[in-house]
Design a protein around this motif. Structure first.
Motif, short mmCIF file in Angstrom:
data_model
loop_
_atom_site.label_atom_id
_atom_site.label_comp_id
_atom_site.label_asym_id
_atom_site.label_seq_id
_atom_site.Cartn_x
_atom_site.Cartn_y
_atom_site.Cartn_z
N ASP A 137 38.75 20.96 -17.80
CA ASP A 137 39.09 21.23 -16.40
C ASP A 137 40.46 20.69 -16.01
N HIS A 138 41.31 20.41 -16.99
CA HIS A 138 42.71 19.99 -16.80
C HIS A 138 42.85 18.50 -16.47
N LYS A 139 41.76 17.76 -16.44
CA LYS A 139 41.81 16.36 -16.02
C LYS A 139 41.69 15.40 -17.21
N ILE A 140 42.17 14.18 -16.99
CA ILE A 140 41.96 13.06 -17.90
C ILE A 140 41.19 12.01 -17.11
N ARG A 141 40.11 11.50 -17.69
CA ARG A 141 39.28 10.53 -16.98
C ARG A 141 39.21 9.22 -17.75
N VAL A 142 39.19 8.14 -17.00
CA VAL A 142 39.14 6.80 -17.57
C VAL A 142 37.81 6.17 -17.16
N TRP A 143 37.03 5.74 -18.17
CA TRP A 143 35.70 5.18 -17.94
C TRP A 143 35.69 3.71 -18.36
N ARG A 144 35.04 2.87 -17.59
CA ARG A 144 34.91 1.47 -17.96
C ARG A 144 33.66 1.30 -18.82
N ILE A 145 33.88 0.76 -20.04
CA ILE A 145 32.77 0.53 -20.96
C ILE A 145 31.94 -0.64 -20.43
N GLN A 155 22.68 3.02 -18.64
CA GLN A 155 23.53 3.05 -17.46
C GLN A 155 24.70 4.00 -17.70
N ARG A 156 25.09 4.70 -16.66
CA ARG A 156 26.25 5.56 -16.75
C ARG A 156 27.52 4.73 -16.58
N TYR A 157 28.55 5.08 -17.33
CA TYR A 157 29.83 4.41 -17.18
C TYR A 157 30.48 4.84 -15.86
N LYS A 158 31.23 3.92 -15.27
CA LYS A 158 31.93 4.22 -14.03
C LYS A 158 33.30 4.81 -14.33
N CYS A 159 33.61 5.91 -13.67
CA CYS A 159 34.95 6.51 -13.80
C CYS A 159 35.90 5.72 -12.90
N VAL A 160 36.83 5.00 -13.51
CA VAL A 160 37.72 4.14 -12.74
C VAL A 160 39.05 4.81 -12.41
N ALA A 161 39.32 5.95 -13.04
CA ALA A 161 40.55 6.68 -12.71
C ALA A 161 40.43 8.11 -13.20
N THR A 162 41.03 9.02 -12.45
CA THR A 162 41.18 10.41 -12.85
C THR A 162 42.66 10.74 -12.79
N LEU A 163 43.20 11.23 -13.91
CA LEU A 163 44.64 11.49 -13.99
C LEU A 163 44.93 12.97 -13.76
N PRO A 164 45.99 13.24 -12.92
CA PRO A 164 46.86 12.26 -12.28
C PRO A 164 46.13 11.50 -11.17
N THR A 165 46.52 10.26 -10.97
CA THR A 165 45.88 9.41 -9.96
C THR A 165 46.20 9.91 -8.56
N HIS A 192 50.67 17.18 -12.87
CA HIS A 192 49.41 17.88 -13.14
C HIS A 192 49.49 18.67 -14.44
N HIS A 193 48.46 18.58 -15.27
CA HIS A 193 48.22 19.60 -16.27
C HIS A 193 47.54 20.77 -15.57
N VAL A 194 47.89 21.99 -15.98
CA VAL A 194 47.33 23.16 -15.31
C VAL A 194 46.49 24.00 -16.26
N ASP A 195 46.12 23.43 -17.38
CA ASP A 195 45.20 24.06 -18.32
C ASP A 195 44.48 22.93 -19.06
N GLY A 212 48.41 16.14 -24.61
CA GLY A 212 48.88 17.49 -24.88
C GLY A 212 47.94 18.51 -24.28
N SER A 213 48.48 19.63 -23.84
CA SER A 213 47.67 20.59 -23.09
C SER A 213 47.94 22.02 -23.52
N TRP A 214 46.94 22.86 -23.22
CA TRP A 214 47.12 24.30 -23.42
C TRP A 214 48.16 24.89 -22.46
N ASP A 215 48.60 24.10 -21.46
CA ASP A 215 49.65 24.59 -20.56
C ASP A 215 51.05 24.48 -21.20
N ARG A 216 51.10 24.08 -22.49
CA ARG A 216 52.33 24.01 -23.30
C ARG A 216 53.16 22.76 -23.03
N SER A 217 52.63 21.85 -22.23
CA SER A 217 53.37 20.62 -21.93
C SER A 217 52.68 19.42 -22.56
#
Length: 421
Positions: A137-145, A155-165, A192-195, A212-217
């Motif tokens: 979905d074009h996002k990068i997510r950061v989870w706290r172990i 327990q589910r890990y907490k998402c502490v950041a979604t990139l771009p912030t 933003h990644h767009v792909d 790296g992304s399918w948006d070529r960037s």
């Protein structure tokens, strides 16, 4: 009317499968493992690396088959104690890295699901107490172990950041200079990644994250606050499928445009060092040796190309005109190379032919490579690999744990023991 997103499990452009001919439309997932994974012609002009008599022997055994995912396994990451697996339906699961493995893993138990998101998991990396995931979905997510010592925390890990912030998005929202054209008549802020984000890599010191992304960037993120520092737009002519970083900071990107590009940083900006152009079809996987002097690339042409770093004398212009030269190919797989991993002097490859191969690099240049083993057991293409050395001694004997994820929805755990003859 826009083009519909692709559900193909191959690392391809969302508008076209690079492991098919251009005129072939995407087929259903059930037929992907046969017709749509047909490989492109091999590389007739690249010599096979000589296979010398084995100077090592290898013992291999499949220790376990981990089941539970309801969709194909698309990414793996391994820490000292745990294995993380990501699937195409957005699940991330956690398992113990070492045996014994509980029998409940084969029953589809959901207690080891630590996160679910929006969009398939394309790549996973571990940074300290954080798990970083790249998504369709074009996002990068950061989870706290939560607890590194347990794979059954319930327990589910907490998402502490979604990139771009949010901070990155807000800062660039109102500046016209922050917008770049992502396709005809459509602009977006450069953070933003767009792909789909297809691949992640960390710098050796862990201070930088590369995506790296399918948006070529590809983009560079500072891991202390996950601020986006730089974006290289239109780095390739087609989707980027793989990105790796060498210990000395060179960045390698592999693309569906059949090219590998080499990048380096000067004055805080990345610039193109070289373009490597031997593959005849989409580059699916990259891996770099531990000393950074050898690059391995896998593509739909069934070959693993071996590139070696050129010296300044060989290169001619500050050591960065060609940067690397292909020395040969590792052949044996009968279909597309989907994933690669390197540990010590071993190269491991996973293929659409459902097998893994273990290659050993000789100590001397003339010794070439030896295929030590072919690991079979998956019933569909091998999509991802992770490997870790679990034991070694002073006699150059060592034991590895190898993890392979497949379109057959399973993860296999292999034990490799490499001994010098």
């Amino acid at each position: 009317m826009g083009l519909l997103p692709c559900s193909c499990p191959l690392p391809c452009n969302k508008y076209r499968s690079e492991c098919q001919t251009k005129s072939t439309h995407h087929q259903s997932e059930s037929s992907t493992s046969s017709s749509s994974l047909l490989s492109q012609p091999s590389l007739p002009l690249v010599p096979s690396l000589s296979f010398q008599p084995q100077s090592s022997s290898v013992y291999h055994q499949c220790l376990a088959t981990l089941k539970g995912h309801s969709s194909y396994v698309s990414s793996l990451a391994v820490s000292d104690k745990l294995l993380y697996t990501g699937s195409s339906n957005s699940e991330i699961r956690v398992w113990p890295r070492k045996p014994p493995f509980s029998p409940e893993y084969s029953t589809g138990d959901d207690r080891n699901i630590v996160s679910t998101g929006n969009g398939g998991v394309k790549s996973l990396v571990i940074l300290g107490d954080k798990l970083i995931s790249a998504h369709q979905d074009h996002k990068i997510r950061v989870w706290r172990i939560i607890d590194e010592s347990s794979s059954r925390s319930d327990q589910r890990y907490k998402c502490v950041a979604t990139l771009p912030t949010m901070n990155d998005r807000f800062k660039n929202l109102f500046s016209s200079k922050s917008y770049v054209e992502v396709r005809r008549h459509k602009k977006c802020t450069w953070v933003h990644h767009v792909d789909a984000v297809s691949s992640l890599a960390l710098s050796q010191d862990g201070t930088m994250l590369y995506s790296g992304s399918w948006d070529r960037s590809f983009k560079i993120w500072r891991t202390s606050d996950f601020k986006c520092l730089e974006s290289i737009e239109k780095a390739h002519d087609d989707a980027i499928n793989a990105i790796v970083v060498s210990p000395d900071g060179f960045v390698y990107t592999g693309s569906a445009d059949k090219k590998i590009k080499v990048w380096n940083k000067k004055d805080k900006k990345h610039y193109l060092v070289a373009t490597l152009t031997k593959h005849l079809s989409a580059v699916n996987a990259l891996a770099v040796s531990e000393d950074g002097k050898v690059l391995y690339s896998g593509a739909c042409d069934r070959s693993i190309l071996v590139w070696e770093r050129l010296s300044k004398e060989d290169d001619g212009v500050d050591g960065e005109l060609l940067h690397m030269s292909v020395v040969g190919a590792l052949r044996g797989h009968t279909k597309a190379i989907m994933c690669l991993a390197v540990v010590s002097d071993l190269v491991l490859s996973g293929s659409a032919d459902k097998s893994l191969r273990v290659w050993k690099r000789g100590l001397m240049e003339k010794e070439g490579y030896t295929c030590l083993a072919v690991l079979e057991g998956h019933t569909k293409p091998v999509k991802c690999l992770a490997v870790a050395v679990s034991d070694s001694d002073s006699n150059s004997d060592y034991t590895c744990m190898v993890f392979s994820g497949s379109l057959d929805l399973s993860v296999k755990v292999w034990n490799l023991r490499v001994s010098s003859i």
